[in-house]
Write an enzyme that holds these catalytic residues in place. Structure first.
Site: not given
Ligand code: ATP
Ligand code: MG
Length: 585
Positions: A292, A53, A302
Site C-alpha cells: 500500500r 467500499e 478512514k
C-alpha cells in the site's frame, strides 16, 4: 523508519510513447499472456477492478490502486471495472457512491460511463449479486462445505484458538445439511435476531492460517441497504463476497494490498468450490498483492480522516489540507500530477514510505510547462516613486508563459504608488541582499529601474511605505534599459490597477513525518500553521480568473482559484505548493 530516498524511484520517461515501467504485476500478466491463461472468447486477456467500499471518501492511497488497476487495463488493451463492494449496509451510503464515481472520473479513468453511446458499462455493484451469493451458499451447504453455527459469539471466538493454539470444532459443525439449510432459509426469512446463527465454511479448525478456520460467510443483519432496501436481512462477509464478485465479473488479475495475502487461500478455496458447483468456468481469477501507499505527513485511515472532519480540524472532506481526492483536487493538484506520482512510485511487494515532496515534485513537473504566470504580492508594502508623474499609469507587458511566446502577453500598468513584498525592503541591508535598501538600485520587473531613498514608519517603528526615484529611460524592453545593470529584480503590482485577493497558504497538516504510525496520538501532531490566510494584491488580469484555474505566481509557487470560494472578480487562491521544495530544510 522512513526510507524516503530508497522509494524515490528514478523518474520514468513521461512522454505518451514511452513504455510503462515494468513491475512484478506486468511480469505476471506477460507470462499469462504468453501461456494463453486468459484467452477466452470475446473477452480481453486482462480484466482488473477497483473495488471500493462506499463507506467514505477516496484518498491518495486509493489513487495508487486506481492508477494501477485502470493503468494495467489500458496498457494491455483490457478493461477495468469500477465495482462498489457494498455488502456492509450499516456503514454505506449513496453519498459515498457519488463522490467515488466523481473522484475516479476526475483522475481520468473510464469504465464506459455512457453505455448509451455503445458498449457495456463496467460499473458494478456487489449488491446486484446478492441472489447469486445466496445460491452459492445453499450449494455449499448441500455439498457439505458450509454449516450453520449457533454458538454464541463468545464461544465462537474462544473456540477459534489463536496463533499458538488450534481451534476447536463447533458442536454444530456436524449438523446435517438439511438442518443447516432449513436454518439458513429461516435466517433469510428474518426469523432470527442478529448473532443467533451464522453460516460458516467448513474447512479446518486447526489450520495454521486463522482465515481458514471455518470462516463466517453469512451473518444476520437487520439493516437497511442503500440499494436493496429491506429485501435482505442476511449479508455476505467480505471474504466470501469479494472472490465471488471477481469470479462473476470474469476478473483475471485481482490486485489488492498486502494485508490480504493471508486471505488468499480462502479466496482460492471459495472460488474452487463454487466452480465445482458449476457457478464458474475455468480460468478463474487470481489474487495478487502489492504494498500500500504510505505517504509522509499524511494519515489515510478512514477513521482518522473522519475524526478530522467531525472535530472541525478541517473544513470538510474537501478541505485542501486533506489527503482525500476531493481535498487534493481542491488544493489544486491535477489528475496528471497524481497519475505521474503513481507511476513514479511504482508497485512493489515491500512496504515503505514515500516522501510527500515526491507528490509536490510531480505537480511542479506537470504545471511548469502549462501554468500561466502572474504576479501576486502576498505581504504588501507600499512603494512610492516620488519622481513619477502624478496620476499617470504607463502600460507594461509580460509573457503569459516564458517558454510559449505564442500564448501572448499579460497587460498591466505602472504608476506612482505600487505594492511590493515586505521582504523586498530592508532599512539596513545585510551581505548578499540585493533588493531595496536606501541607496540601492533594483529593477521593478517588466518596469523601470528605481533607486531607494528611504522609508516612512508608524509610531511603533514599523515601516509603512518605501520611497524611491525612477529612471525614466530604464523601462524594460526599451533601448535605454541596457544601460542599467542592477543585481536585484523585484515583482510589484500597481496600486491603481491591482486587484485585492484572498490567498490561502497551505502547509503539511502534521508536524510529524509519520503521524499514522502505531502508538502515536495523531491529533497531538497537528501543524498549527497548516493554513495561513493573507490579503494579497494581484495583477489586474486576475479579475477574469475562473474557479479551478491554475497559475504560477512568480516567486511564490503554484496556485489555484478555489473551486468553492473563488468567483470571477473576487478571486480566492490556494497555494498548491511552493516553487522549490523548502520543507524540512
Ligand atoms: P477500509 O478500512 O474501509 O477497508 P480501505 O482504505 O481498504 O478502507 P476500500 O474501499 O476497501 O478502503 O479500498 C478500495 C481499494 O483501495 C482496495 O483494493 C484497497 O486495497 C485499496 N487501497 C486502500 N488504501 C490503499 C493504500 N494506502 N494504498 C494502496 N491501495 C489502497
Ligand atoms: Mg478495505
Amino acid at each position: 523508519m522512513s526510507n524516503d530516498n530508497k522509494n524515490k524511484a528514478t523518474a520514468p520517461a513521461t512522454s505518451d510513447t514511452a513504455a510503462p515501467a515494468s513491475n512484478f504485476l506486468r511480469a505476471i500478466i506477460d507470462n499469462d499472456n504468453a501461456a494463453g491463461t486468459y484467452h477466452r472468447d470475446g473477452m480481453p486477456n486482462v480484466i482488473t477492478r477497483f473495488p471500493p467500499e462506499p463507506n467514505g471518501y477516496l484518498h491518495i492511497g486509493h489513487a495508487k490502486s486506481i492508477c494501477l488497476n485502470f493503468g494495467l487495463a489500458r496498457d494491455y488493451a483490457g478493461r477495468c471495472h469500477l465495482r462498489f463492494d457494498d455488502t456492509n449496509p450499516e456503514k454505506e451510503d449513496q453519498e459515498y457512491v457519488d463522490t467515488i464515481i466523481d473522484s475516479v472520473k476526475w483522475l481520468g479513468f473510464d469504465w464506459n460511463d455512457s453505455p448509451e453511446q455503445g458498449g457495456a458499462s463496467h460499473l458494478y455493484y456487489a449488491s446486484d449479486y446478492f441472489d447469486t451469493f445466496y445460491a452459492i451458499a445453499e450449494y455449499l451447504i448441500n455439498a457439505g462445505y458450509a454449516y450453520v453455527d449457533s454458538q454464541s459469539a463468545e464461544d465462537m471466538a474462544a473456540n477459534r484458538g489463536d496463533f499458538s493454539r488450534p481451534g476447536v470444532n463447533s458442536p454444530f459443525r456436524d449438523r446435517t445439511a438439511a438442518e443447516s439449510l432449513d436454518l439458513f432459509r429461516r435466517m433469510k426469512a428474518g426469523e432470527f435476531q442478529g448473532g443467533e446463527h451464522i453460516l460458516r465454511a467448513k474447512i479446518d479448525m486447526a489450520s495454521p492460517n486463522m482465515n481458514m478456520r471455518d470462516p463466517a460467510i453469512y451473518r444476520i443483519r437487520h439493516a437497511h441497504h442503500h440499494r436493496t432496501g429491506d429485501k435482505w436481512c442476511i449479508y455476505p462477509m467480505y471474504d466470501y463476497a469479494h472472490p465471488l464478485e471477481d469470479a462473476i465479473e470474469n476478473i483475471t488479475h485481482s490486485i489488492c494490498t498486502l494485508e490480504f495475502q493471508d486471505h488468499r487461500p480462502f479466496y482460492d478455496w471459495i472460488i474452487a468450490r463454487a466452480a465445482e458447483g458449476g457457478f464458474f468456468k475455468q480460468p478463474v481469477p487470481r489474487q495478487y498483492e502489492f504494498a500500500r501507499l504510505n505517504l509522509t505527513y499524511v494519515v489515510t485511515s478512514k477513521r482518522k480522516l473522519r475524526q478530522l472532519v467531525e472535530q472541525n480540524i478541517v473544513s470538510g472532506w474537501d478541505d485542501p489540507r486533506m489527503p482525500t481526492i476531493v481535498g487534493i483536487r481542491r488544493r489544486g493538484y491535477t489528475p496528471e500530477s497524481i497519475q505521474l506520482f503513481c507511476e513514479r512510485i511504482g508497485v512493489t511487494r515491500s512496504d515503505g514510505w514515500i516522501d510527500y515532496s515526491t507528490l509536490e515534485g510531480c505537480l511542479r513537473e506537470d504545471l511548469d510547462p502549462k501554468a500561466a504566470r502572474a504576479t501576486a504580492v502576498l505581504r504588501p508594502l507600499k512603494l512610492i516613486i516620488d519622481n513619477f508623474p502624478e496620476n499617470e499609469n504607463v502600460a507594461c507587458t509580460a509573457p503569459v508563459h516564458p517558454h510559449h511566446p505564442e500564448r501572448g502577453n499579460r497587460e498591466f500598468t505602472i504608476g506612482k504608488e505600487l505594492w511590493i513584498e515586505q521582504e523586498d525592503f530592508m532599512e539596513e541591508s545585510v551581505k548578499g541582499y540585493f533588493r531595496l535598501f536606501p541607496g540601492n538600485k533594483v529593477r521593478l520587473r517588466y518596469g523601470y529601474v528605481v533607486e531607494c531613498t528611504g522609508c516612512d514608519k508608524d509610531e511603533n517603528g514599523n515601516v509603512i511605505a518605501v520611497h524611491c526615484n525612477y529612471f525614466a529611460d530604464s523601462k524594460s524592453g526599451t533601448e535605454g534599459s541596457a544601460n542599467y545593470k542592477v543585481k536585484g529584480n523585484i515583482h510589484w503590482v500597481n496600486a491603481a490597477d491591482a486587484l485585492e485577493a484572498e490567498v490561502r497558504l497551505y502547509d503539511r497538516l502534521f508536524t510529524d513525518a509519520n503521524p499514522d504510525a502505531g502508538g502515536k496520538d495523531f491529533m497531538a501532531l497537528l501543524n498549527p500553521n497548516a493554513l495561513e490566510i493573507v490579503k494579497a494584491y494581484v495583477e489586474p488580469g486576475m479579475k477574469d480568473v475562473t474557479p479551478d484555474t491554475r497559475l504560477q505566481f512568480e516567486r511564490h509557487g503554484y496556485f489555484v482559484a478555489d473551486r468553492v470560494d473563488s468567483a470571477v472578480g473576487k478571486p480566492v487562491f490556494n497555494r498548491v505548493t511552493t516553487l522549490k521544495d523548502s520543507w524540512g530544510k
